[in-house]
Design an enzyme around this catalytic site. Structure first.
Site, mmCIF file in Angstrom:
data_model
loop_
_atom_site.group_PDB
_atom_site.id
_atom_site.type_symbol
_atom_site.label_atom_id
_atom_site.label_comp_id
_atom_site.label_asym_id
_atom_site.label_seq_id
_atom_site.Cartn_x
_atom_site.Cartn_y
_atom_site.Cartn_z
ATOM 1 N N LYS A 154 31.467 54.213 33.105
ATOM 2 C CA LYS A 154 30.877 53.786 34.381
ATOM 3 C C LYS A 154 31.952 53.798 35.465
ATOM 4 O O LYS A 154 32.887 52.996 35.429
ATOM 5 C CB LYS A 154 30.301 52.370 34.289
ATOM 6 C CG LYS A 154 29.495 51.990 35.540
ATOM 7 C CD LYS A 154 29.343 50.492 35.711
ATOM 8 C CE LYS A 154 30.436 49.924 36.588
ATOM 9 N NZ LYS A 154 30.351 50.382 38.010
ATOM 10 N N GLY A 207 40.011 45.915 36.235
ATOM 11 C CA GLY A 207 39.491 45.315 37.453
ATOM 12 C C GLY A 207 40.029 43.916 37.632
ATOM 13 O O GLY A 207 41.130 43.595 37.171
ATOM 14 N N SER A 208 39.257 43.074 38.266
ATOM 15 C CA SER A 208 39.723 41.730 38.594
ATOM 16 C C SER A 208 39.772 40.845 37.358
ATOM 17 O O SER A 208 39.000 41.025 36.405
ATOM 18 C CB SER A 208 38.813 41.095 39.648
ATOM 19 O OG SER A 208 37.558 40.751 39.073
ATOM 20 N N THR A 209 40.660 39.868 37.397
ATOM 21 C CA THR A 209 40.757 38.917 36.296
ATOM 22 C C THR A 209 39.463 38.126 36.151
ATOM 23 O O THR A 209 39.016 37.841 35.024
ATOM 24 C CB THR A 209 41.949 37.972 36.529
ATOM 25 O OG1 THR A 209 43.156 38.752 36.528
ATOM 26 C CG2 THR A 209 42.054 36.913 35.450
ATOM 27 N N VAL A 211 36.296 39.021 36.747
ATOM 28 C CA VAL A 211 35.274 39.796 36.046
ATOM 29 C C VAL A 211 35.709 40.062 34.606
ATOM 30 O O VAL A 211 34.889 40.045 33.678
ATOM 31 C CB VAL A 211 34.981 41.109 36.790
ATOM 32 C CG1 VAL A 211 33.996 41.981 36.000
ATOM 33 C CG2 VAL A 211 34.421 40.813 38.174
ATOM 34 N N GLY A 212 36.999 40.294 34.400
ATOM 35 C CA GLY A 212 37.501 40.515 33.048
ATOM 36 C C GLY A 212 37.214 39.349 32.123
ATOM 37 O O GLY A 212 36.856 39.534 30.951
ATOM 38 N N GLU A 229 42.585 45.384 31.528
ATOM 39 C CA GLU A 229 43.739 45.540 32.422
ATOM 40 C C GLU A 229 43.314 44.934 33.746
ATOM 41 O O GLU A 229 42.451 45.462 34.438
ATOM 42 C CB GLU A 229 44.117 47.012 32.551
ATOM 43 C CG GLU A 229 45.520 47.219 33.114
ATOM 44 C CD GLU A 229 45.540 47.205 34.626
ATOM 45 O OE1 GLU A 229 45.891 46.134 35.201
ATOM 46 O OE2 GLU A 229 45.204 48.223 35.223
ATOM 47 N N CYS A 263 47.254 47.193 41.120
ATOM 48 C CA CYS A 263 47.559 45.950 40.409
ATOM 49 C C CYS A 263 49.028 45.860 40.035
ATOM 50 O O CYS A 263 49.513 44.774 39.697
ATOM 51 C CB CYS A 263 46.673 45.801 39.173
ATOM 52 S SG CYS A 263 46.585 47.273 38.164
ATOM 53 N N GLU A 356 46.362 37.586 44.417
ATOM 54 C CA GLU A 356 46.522 39.031 44.547
ATOM 55 C C GLU A 356 45.846 39.499 45.831
ATOM 56 O O GLU A 356 44.632 39.374 45.977
ATOM 57 C CB GLU A 356 45.908 39.737 43.341
ATOM 58 C CG GLU A 356 46.141 41.230 43.346
ATOM 59 C CD GLU A 356 45.588 41.926 42.103
ATOM 60 O OE1 GLU A 356 46.213 42.883 41.634
ATOM 61 O OE2 GLU A 356 44.518 41.497 41.616
#
Length: 453
Positions: A154, A207-209, A211-212, A229, A263, A356
């Site tokens: 995706k 992506g973002s922490t 959402v991770g 990551e 990042c 960030e």
């Protein structure tokens, strides 16, 4: 299906309309990948390797087209976009060497022999961000395919064009049908279905922490494998014995490359107090000299931010109380432009030091000694990358071991080589990508005992 418009961030013009998959389309793609998995798993390692090399060659032949797509879709500079397409090609070539090197072990045991195998997982779902669409996609699908898995990928909603082109190139190269599919759509639909669908055996997310963490929580329900990551707040540590001229000249590239949407960006520059003023003097002309403009021009060094919403988020970090040391230039007119900006934080709790930014804003602050530099560098929930500038080899090794980050460079800002591991400490992620063991991250180890008595 619905559609979404793709915007050129340098001009704000609509450049494409892309179909966004609904839940039924995602399920159908996963089912196709599931049915294709046994055939790809049983493809001889040498044949799998040959197909990946052909895929790499197809990317190489299309490199200029891919780069031009990325310039228009992501606002990346032409030089960066060429590197990114080349990196995808190189990752595929490197991955082509992995199928025949997924070696098991023969373990001494009594009464027989014991051997291990690295078995593919099955279907792998890969969720790619908008900041580096081609390389990060390849870091996932190259090793996953090499290990014998099928892939459904995706792309980010804002930047789907190069991923869709890579899928076309895979078919052109001869990869079997449905072994590698790209499905555009919303994260809440496509990405979430990767998490919940039982046939998807691993999710790879960059992506973002925030959402991770959600993805990791969702995958836990099925004990589903994940590689994450996530964010970064990397430190660029400059000691008094460093080559200050080189450290200052290279610092803008370490944080303003890709307009800071990286990042691994060295968004905190820590400078030993004894040389702090001199470093700022050297840094100012380097920042003002960054060429910001049309990303399609060979001479441009920094392009626009990805969207107006992201530009507003980056701007929110510059509050009325923020002490701006100096800025670079930016174009006027259409486009999501933001000038390279250097700030002097007012204290350890300053938001610019803890969050960030993901834009072309860098904080510069002093430190006293080695211990103080390590303390400040580690005072973050992230731990992805960083740089250490010193002429003392012993100090370089001591600080490298002490800084809590997965990828460090001494007298350099290099974070990524496709033949070495990449990943973060703490809330910067989980697992490693790239390097000689990349394919093993997409396998299960199977142990087999054969009795001989």
């Amino acid at each position: 299906m619905t559609t979404s418009q793709v915007i050129n961030p340098a001009t704000e013009e609509v450049i494409a309309t892309v179909e966004a998959a609904d839940l039924a389309a995602v399920d159908a793609a996963i089912e196709r990948a599931h049915r294709a998995a046994p055939g790809w798993r049983d493809t001889a390692p040498g044949d799998r390797a040959r197909l990946l090399r052909r895929f790499a060659d197809a990317v190489d032949a299309d490199l200029e087209h891919l780069a031009a797509l990325e310039v228009r879709n992501s606002g990346h500079t032409l030089g960066n976009a060429r590197w990114e397409a080349g990196n995808a090609r190189d990752v595929l070539h490197y991955s082509a060497g992995l199928p025949e090197r997924l070696l098991g072990s023969q373990i001494p045991v009594a009464g027989g022999i014991d051997v291990t195998f690295h078995e593919p997982l099955g279907v792998v779902g890969i969720i790619v961000p908008w900041n580096f669409p081609m390389p990060i996609a390849a870091w996932g699908f190259g090793p996953a395919l090499a290990a014998g898995n099928t892939v459904v990928l995706k792309p980010a909603e804002l930047t789907p064009l190069t991923a869709l082109r890579l899928a076309e190139l895979a078919v052109r190269a001869g990869l079997p049908e449905n072994v590698f599919q790209v499905i555009a759509g919303k994260g809440s639909v496509v990405g979430q279905r990767f998490v919940t669908h039982p046939a998807v055996r691993k999710v790879v997310f960059t992506g973002s922490t925030e959402v991770g963490k959600q993805i990791m929580t969702g995958c836990a329900d099925q004990v589903k494998r994940v590689t994450l990551e996530l964010g970064g707040k990397s430190a660029n540590i400059v000691f008094g014995d460093a080559d200050l001229e080189k450290a200052a000249a290279t610092a803008p590239g370490a944080v303003f490359d890709n307009a800071g949407q990286d990042c691994c960006a060295r968004s905190r520059i820590l400078v030993q107090r004894s040389v702090f003023d001199r470093f700022l003097e050297l840094l100012e002309p380097a920042v003002r000299g960054v060429r910001v403009g049309d990303p399609a021009l060979e001479t441009t060094e920094m392009g626009p931010l990805i969207s107006n919403a992201h530009r507003e988020r980056v701007a929110s970090f510059l509050e009325p109380s923020t002490k701006v040391a100096f800025t670079g230039d930016r174009p006027e007119g259409p486009g999501f432009w933001f000038a390279p900006t250097v700030v002097l934080p007012q204290g350890p709790a300053d938001r610019i030091l803890t969050e960030e930014v993901f834009g072309p804003v860098v904080a510069v602050l002093p430190f006293e000694d080695e211990a103080d530099a390590i303390r400040i560098a580690n005072d973050t929930e992230y731990g992805l990358s960083g740089s250490i500038w010193t002429s003392n080899v012993g100090r370089a090794l001591r600080v490298s071991r002490a800084v809590e980050a997965g990828n460090l460079s001494v007298n350099s800002h290099s974070s990524v080589r496709y033949w070495t591991p990449f990943g973060g400490f703490k809330q910067s992620g989980l697992g490693r990508e790239l390097g000689p063991d990349a394919a093993r991250a997409f396998t299960e180890t199977k142990n087999v005992f054969i009795a001989t008595d």
